[in-house]
Design a protein around this motif. Structure first.
Motif, PDB file in Angstrom:
ATOM      1  N   GLN A   1      -6.847   1.467  12.205  1.00  0.00           N
ATOM      2  CA  GLN A   1      -5.673   2.345  12.174  1.00  0.00           C
ATOM      3  C   GLN A   1      -5.270   2.843  13.555  1.00  0.00           C
ATOM      4  O   GLN A   1      -4.109   3.158  13.781  1.00  0.00           O
TER       5      GLN A   1
ATOM      6  N   THR B   1       0.861   1.281   8.304  1.00  0.00           N
ATOM      7  CA  THR B   1      -0.019   1.577   9.431  1.00  0.00           C
ATOM      8  C   THR B   1      -0.652   0.300   9.979  1.00  0.00           C
ATOM      9  O   THR B   1      -0.549  -0.772   9.388  1.00  0.00           O
TER      10      THR B   1
ATOM     11  N   GLU C   1      -2.380   8.466   2.744  1.00  0.00           N
ATOM     12  CA  GLU C   1      -1.987   7.091   3.068  1.00  0.00           C
ATOM     13  C   GLU C   1      -1.360   6.421   1.853  1.00  0.00           C
ATOM     14  O   GLU C   1      -0.359   5.720   1.959  1.00  0.00           O
TER      15      GLU C   1
ATOM     16  N   GLU D   1      -3.552  -1.067  10.228  1.00  0.00           N
ATOM     17  CA  GLU D   1      -4.574  -1.929   9.619  1.00  0.00           C
ATOM     18  C   GLU D   1      -3.954  -3.109   8.878  1.00  0.00           C
ATOM     19  O   GLU D   1      -4.610  -4.116   8.670  1.00  0.00           O
TER      20      GLU D   1
ATOM     21  N   PRO E   1      -2.553   8.147  11.830  1.00  0.00           N
ATOM     22  CA  PRO E   1      -2.465   8.228  10.374  1.00  0.00           C
ATOM     23  C   PRO E   1      -3.335   9.374   9.861  1.00  0.00           C
ATOM     24  O   PRO E   1      -4.339   9.730  10.472  1.00  0.00           O
TER      25      PRO E   1
ATOM     26  N   THR F   1      -7.123   8.976   9.447  1.00  0.00           N
ATOM     27  CA  THR F   1      -7.862   9.132  10.691  1.00  0.00           C
ATOM     28  C   THR F   1      -7.979  10.603  11.072  1.00  0.00           C
ATOM     29  O   THR F   1      -9.049  11.069  11.457  1.00  0.00           O
TER      30      THR F   1
END
Lengths: 115, 206, 611
Positions: free
Chosen positions: C94, C497, C262, C499, C188, C191
């Motif tokens: 992320q 995001t 998320e 990832e 994000p 995180t």
């Protein structure tokens, strides 16, 4: 960036003039803070050791001296006064905060006196 | 673009301990660890302060503590803090010999401190303060002993570094290692400031 | 320096020695799932015993051991490792990092946790598990006969050390390893919340370390901190335990909050409402989390003023939590909501968690707390926040990130069956427990008498537990039955995001080129404002990677050996264990390991194959 450094090669060369000067200043600052620490420590021992100082004054006094000395250690010896130590300051003061809560609770909230 | 030659001569950066990402990670991570250690010792101090009245039949703080001994120990540890500061200044100067010398001085002072502490515990034990004698005794030995264990670990750690890197010269790998060891050593000193104030001086004075 | 890629000999060795954050993440998930299953079995056994009054399916002593193991397992060995698994895998992706800050310590953290957990469970085979509750209050725990409590103390000490290491690793990773453009306020929320949770770990776990140390010295070496006849005080343990224990529940819930932050924007197709308010609410919850521990001790007798202060501080936490709830609702408001399994878990979380929050405020009322204390009302409350918050969060994360982690999508049909059965089972089990508690049924009792109006609700509660078990089995079936869904796994949910920008399976270096982040939700930004591809912040070059190593396993194993030495007072084992541990640390310190570099050609080849 792609030519990677060899991390176990000895570092060569002398520090820049600027660094040299800074280090010289730093040595002086550190010596001064050391002398200050010796002084503070001696004051603390004297105020407890001699009968001339009443305990009602000596106890808060030595606690304050301890606080000063810790700040000297952290900010001068350990360089927490430098730039780029924002997160370090956050974590150390948070740690001190939680530690203070813990000490306070274990001193006053263990059921011996009710508040 | 990926030229594989390693740069032969590494020039000395102003802060060799923070010149690489690894070094910066180590520096930050170790500081955070010290933040956690603050709470660890806070818990021990709290336990001691909560229990220091629990003397029962055993000897109490005022019967045991000697100001002179504690003063000597304090001075030794304070001086060792200064020697480790000088070590770091020499590191930044690129004076590797100086770094090693001051670090050895730090180790020597650390061993001297440990010697006094062992003598101190020995004395207290023979004055009737066993580990299990009273809550005061247990909490005192735990707090001061944990600090002593930290000193012992620091001595061992720095000695390993000094032997391992006795003739490698200053590198981007060992500079962060020495620097974290010095930070650790200062932290031990910080803890001792509270120990001599809260345990010994308050023990005698109030 | 050699460029030869350290090729592993076989699969087992590969997993034992890995320092890759993605593999460590999967190890955490596997370890956490293992202990989750054990904790679940313990729970069901307890519910079977309480299905009818006066049952004697398990003895009272066994019941005590079950409830202790269940609590300890679920908190330390299941919920936290499962979250750590997601944090390990997802956080570096992320923030656009190739690795965590301390790959070696990361692996060490896992092995310490896993071996510590196994040590705790060895007690089952050596004549009695710990039986003093997961809180292990003294003097019950310090005087508990047998070795059960020794296993508890040492097992938790070892695994707690692993958690602390993991926390520091996440903190430094997030501060130092972010990609260019990824400022703190573009991170994000998963995180962010993991960052705050890691801060809580850093400051909370040392208190537990000391608490466990004191209990260990008291039990094994005759220390007298808790022995009142020697001037000791039993409240000290309660303080130390809860100074750790209360932040611990925020360590669990904050990453779960992050997961929902998320999942909800992704499936509402809207940017998270009030991003900065969310961040500050997280920070405030983290801060207040340290100010409220004594609300677990209202009935101890600290005094009315102390109780009042902690009551007010506790109620204050409802404010930032409320901000979060409203922000999630407003994110959903007007969105094009997709009812995927992951999102269902997020939507199920909102009302369930609010119910747990309301009973939390009730419990915080210190005067009323004298009535609720140690009843099933408390049990209902914390299961509502832990299952309704953390466990639903873990399942949402599993369905959400599974494609990225394992390369296939979990079946939505089975997933929805799982969700509904689990949610209904959960409310069935725990809703009635509120009333059981208000009627006076104490927690941690091995049985109850008939004719007191408790029969029906206990029966319903047990049926709910069965339903949750069936739901969980459906989840296990889904894991094995969905392996065919291998299409559309790189960005299956139209993600926002970073990832979702890396190929699946994720290459070991994560990003061939470090990404350049231009906005919050960087992938979404590039999809709608750019060309749909993340800009690179650097030219293609060779990539530095850490070497695999067995030392983390060695260090952890040494501590386990030493623990057995402590438990059974065998000096050679103690010394031998410490020699193994410190020897491995010595090797690690003395042998410089600079890792290896992946050549550009390999990265280019991966890139061509991957797309």
């Amino acid at each position: 960036m792609s030519s990677h450094q060899d991390p176990s090669a000895p570092l060569q060369g002398a520090p820049s003039k600027n660094t040299e000067r800074k280090l010289k200043n730093e040595t002086r600052t550190q010596l001064i803070s050391f002398i200050l620490m010796i002084f503070i420590t001696s004051m603390a021992f004297i105020s407890i050791g001699s009968d001339a100082v009443p305990n009602g004054f000596a106890i808060p006094f030595i606690l304050m001296l301890a606080g000063v000395q810790v700040v000297l250690q952290l900010y001068f010896f350990m360089h927490m006064n430098e730039k780029g130590t924002g997160w370090i300051n956050v974590m150390i003061w948070s740690g001190l905060f939680v530690a203070a809560l813990t000490v306070g609770a274990l001193m006053f909230l263990i059921g011996e006196v009710k508040y | 673009m990926a030229d594989h030659q390693a740069v032969e001569k590494q020039t000395l950066p102003p802060n060799p301990e923070k010149a690489t990402l690894d070094g910066r990670n180590k520096y930050l991570g170790f500081w955070f660890f010290l933040g956690g250690e603050t709470v660890l010792f806070g818990s021990l101090f709290g336990t001691y302060l909560g229990l220091r009245g629990g003397v029962v039949d055993g000897p109490g703080p005022a019967d045991l503590f000697h100001l002179d001994l504690v003063f000597i120990m304090t001075m030794i540890l304070l001086t060792s803090s200064l020697t480790s500061v000088f070590a770091v200044i020499n590191m930044k100067r690129g004076n590797y010999k100086g770094l090693l010398m001051w670090m050895w001085a730090t180790v020597a002072l650390g061993i001297a401190f440990l010697g006094f502490e062992i003598y101190e515990f020995y004395e207290y034990y023979h004055a009737g303060l066993g580990f299990t004698t009273s809550a005061f005794a247990s909490s005192f030995y735990t707090l001061v002993g944990t600090h002593g264990a930290h000193v012992a670990f620091g001595v061992a750690w720095i000695t390993v570094l000094l032997i391992r890197y006795r003739n490698t010269g200053l590198t981007l790998t060992n500079a962060p290692k020495f620097n974290t060891a010095v930070l650790y050593w200062h932290f031990i000193d910080v803890v001792w400031v509270f120990i001599f104030t809260v345990v010994y001086l308050l023990g005698i004075g109030g | 320096m050699s460029y030869a890629k350290a090729q592993s000999k076989n699969v087992v060795w590969d997993w034992l020695t890995t320092v890759d954050h993605k593999k460590v993440g999967i190890l955490y998930l596997a370890g956490g799932a293992f202990f989750f299953a054990l904790g679940g079995i313990e729970a069901v056994l307890m519910r079977i015993q309480l299905m009818f009054p006066d049952l004697a399916i398990v003895q009272a002593q066994t019941f005590n051991e079950l409830l202790t193991l269940h609590g300890t397992t679920m908190i330390f060995l299941a919920a936290m490792p499962l979250l750590f698994g997601f944090m390990n895998f997802i956080i570096p992706l992320q923030i656009g990092a190739r690795d965590v800050a301390f790959p070696f310590l990361n692996a060490l953290g896992f092995w310490l946790f896993f071996f510590g957990g196994l040590l705790l469970y060895v007690s089952l085979f050596t004549g009695g598990a710990p039986d003093a509750g997961w809180t292990a209050y003294v003097p019950l725990s310090s005087n508990s006969p047998g070795q059960g409590l020794d296993y508890y103390v040492l097992g938790l000490q070892v695994s707690g050390l692993g958690t602390l290491i993991g926390g520091i690793n996440f903190l430094v990773t997030i501060i130092n390893m972010r990609a260019p453009g990824m400022s703190m306020m573009r991170m994000p929320l998963f995180t962010w919340s993991s960052f705050v949770a890691s801060m809580l770990i850093l400051f909370a776990f040392p208190a537990l370390t000391i608490g466990l140390l004191l209990l260990m010295l008291e039990r094994l070496f005759g220390a007298t901190y808790f022995a009142v006849d020697f001037g000791g005080n039993v409240i000290i343990w309660q303080h130390l335990f809860w100074i750790f224990g209360h932040p611990e529940v925020y360590i669990l819930i904050l990453p779960a909050f992050g997961i929902f932050s998320e999942v909800i924007p992704t499936f509402a197709k809207k940017r998270l409402f009030g991003y900065s308010a969310m961040v500050f609410a997280t920070l405030i919850i983290g801060f207040l989390g340290f100010m409220v521990w004594a609300h677990h001790m209202f009935t101890v007798g600290m005094g009315p003023v102390a109780n009042a202060i902690f009551a007010v501080a506790t109620m204050a936490i409802a404010v930032p939590t409320g901000i979060k709830i409203f922000n999630w609702l407003l994110t959903l408001w007007g969105g094009r909501i997709q009812f995927t399994t992951a999102n269902l878990f997020a939507l199920g979380f909102l009302p369930s968690f609010v119910m747990g929050g309301v009973t939390g405020v009730m419990l915080a009322t210190s005067a009323a707390n004298y009535q609720f204390h140690d009843t099933y009302f408390v049990v209902a409350h914390f299961h509502y926040v832990i299952i309704g918050g953390v466990v639903l969060g873990i399942f949402a994360a599993a369905f959400y990130w599974w494609p990225k982690m394992f390369g296939y999508r979990l079946s939505e049909t089975l997933g929805k069956w799982f969700f509904w059965l689990f949610l209904i089972g959960f409310h069935m089990t725990f809703f009635v427990q509120h009333f059981l508690g208000l009627m006076g049924m104490p927690r941690r009792v091995a049985s109850f008498l008939p004719g007191q109006g408790l029969d029906a609700m206990n029966f319903i509660s047990t049926l709910g537990a069965f339903l949750m078990s069936i739901a969980f089995i459906i989840f296990l079936i889904a894991i094995f039955a969905s392996t065919k869904n291998r299409d559309n796994v790189q960005d299956p949910w139209d993600g926002r995001t970073l990832e979702w920008t890396v190929p699946t399976p994720v290459p070991e270096y994560n990003f061939a080129q470090t990404p350049l982040v231009r906005d919050l939700d960087p992938y979404w930004y590039e999809k709608h404002e750019g060309d749909g591809k993340i800009k690179a912040a650097e030219p293609l070059g060779e990539i530095h990677m850490p070497n695999a190593t067995i030392l983390p396993v060695t260090i952890s194993a040494g501590l386990i050996v030493a623990s057995f030495g402590f438990i059974y007072h065998i000096l050679p084992l103690i010394i031998g264990g410490f020699i193994i541990t410190f020897g491995a640390m010595f090797v690690r310190s003395v042998k410089e390991d600079h890792g290896y570099h992946i050549p550009v050609e390999d990265i280019k080849r991966d890139k061509e194959e991957g797309k």
